[in-house]
Design a protein around this motif. Structure first.
Motif: not given
Length: 394
Positions: A33-60
């Motif tokens: 539901r959150e990623l559905g609909g006509a907006d095709d930007r959301l899936a790659p943006l969610a992937g970017l959020v995961a990658a950003f969290i991965f990166a920031v978790q390296m910064l103790n």
């Protein structure tokens, strides 16, 4: 707060795995539901959020003498892409870290997803929604609510770990003292988490407020003038110039976003189809935003991480002080080429860490985007038959 193998016994680890699997299953349905609909930007943006969290978790970052902390990311993910998608983001990150980087035990994967993913998202997003309902409807309120939500979510996660350890810990330790130590140090870590979350949410709100899930209801719907009347640009269907409410929108009229008003208004005129340039500009802006976010993640993981604190994190410090760190088992992926965030057989620590971080970000964004695209496409496929209009017989 990555829990290693050996802290929690097998039955409780298995039970936590069942809880985590159930949470992921529920999140898959909710994310459609959150990623559905006509907006095709959301899936790659969610992937970017995961990658950003991965990166920031390296910064103790240091929080006390001999102790460090890092972002958990539950609040940040939930506010940016939604709570269900947020749980999936954390699950992707933890899976990558456990399988490839030997960070967080494999038998403890369910524990980590439950404690670091589910608990942080549920606590943070629940508090965030409660706050934005009572605070003024402004961007400052969203950033303030994100600060409070992130701050509370970290000690809540620490308390959840302590509860699991009280049930299934393999070493006899005074649980009261463990709880006090865990919550105490993670309140300090929570301050760092809150600052990072607030800064990130505030930065995205400043440039692309339409991409912040938690702020979507703060903007008024964008209106487009089509065929002499105003319509909602966010609607699944737009009325054509003929004014027939039953007819589908023409190919030139596409749903937009409330916060894209400046772009859409520039392309809006008094005839149908004149709003077409706005979605094209929005897609270009989104592509630029995505590339900028990916570049920032790569810099954080590949460069800034070299300067991260080398002190043990909150859980490691408490385990050492309370004497239950002796139960840690060797990680099953200890021989991974990327174990401990370094590339095997590369002696230069800076280069090794940079390459490992870069690979981690790339793999996380690829895996996350692929998963979220699959979730979105399934939602689109399920919604497709309901969207088909059958012409009425005349």
């Amino acid at each position: 707060m990555h829990v290693p193998d050996g802290f929690i016994n097998a039955p409780v680890s298995a039970a936590a795995g069942v809880v985590a699997a159930g949470a992921v299953a529920v999140s898959l349905r909710g994310a459609r539901r959150e990623l559905g609909g006509a907006d095709d930007r959301l899936a790659p943006l969610a992937g970017l959020v995961a990658a950003f969290i991965f990166a920031v978790q390296m910064l103790n970052f240091p929080v006390a003498a001999g102790t460090s902390g890092h972002l958990l990311g539950g609040a940040l993910a939930a506010i940016l892409v939604g709570p269900y998608t947020g749980v999936l983001c954390l699950a992707v990150v933890l899976l990558m870290q456990g399988l490839l980087f030997a960070d967080g035990g494999l038998t403890a994967l369910g524990v980590n997803i439950t404690v670091m993913g589910v608990v942080t998202v549920v606590v943070a997003y629940g508090l965030f929604r409660a706050l934005v309902r009572v605070l003024p409807r402004t961007r400052r309120s969203v950033t303030a609510a994100s600060f409070a939500a992130a701050l509370v979510s970290v000690p809540a996660s620490a308390a959840a770990f302590t509860l699991l350890y009280a049930i299934g810990g393999v070493t006899e330790v005074p649980i009261g003292s463990v709880l006090t130590a865990m919550v105490g140090v993670h309140v300090l870590i929570g301050i760092g988490e809150a600052l990072i979350t607030m800064a990130t949410v505030g930065a995205v709100l400043a440039v692309r407020p339409d991409l912040v899930y938690g702020a979507r209801d703060l903007a008024a719907p964008l209106k487009l003038r089509v065929g002499g009347e105003l319509i909602d640009a966010d609607a699944d269907r737009a009325r054509p110039a003929s004014g027939d409410p039953a007819a589908p929108a023409g190919p030139g009229v596409r749903p937009g976003s409330a916060a894209d008003g400046a772009d859409a208004a520039a392309g809006t005129a008094h005839g149908a189809g004149t709003a077409a340039p706005a979605p094209a500009r929005t897609r270009a802006r989104t592509r630029t935003f995505w590339l900028s976010g990916l570049a920032a993640s790569l810099v954080l993981a590949g460069v800034v991480s070299f300067y991260a604190s080398g002190d043990p994190d909150g859980l490691e410090k408490v385990a050492s002080d309370k004497g239950f760190d002796a139960s840690v088992e060797e990680h099953a992926a200890a021989d991974s080429p990327l174990a401990d965030y370094g590339v095997k057989d590369i002696d230069d620590a800076r280069l090794s860490g940079a390459l490992a971080g870069t690979v981690g970000v790339g793999l996380t964004v690829a895996a996350g985007t692929g998963i979220f695209w699959a979730v979105r496409r399934r939602r689109s496929a399920e919604a497709g038959p309901a969207d088909v209009r059958v012409p009425e017989a005349r």
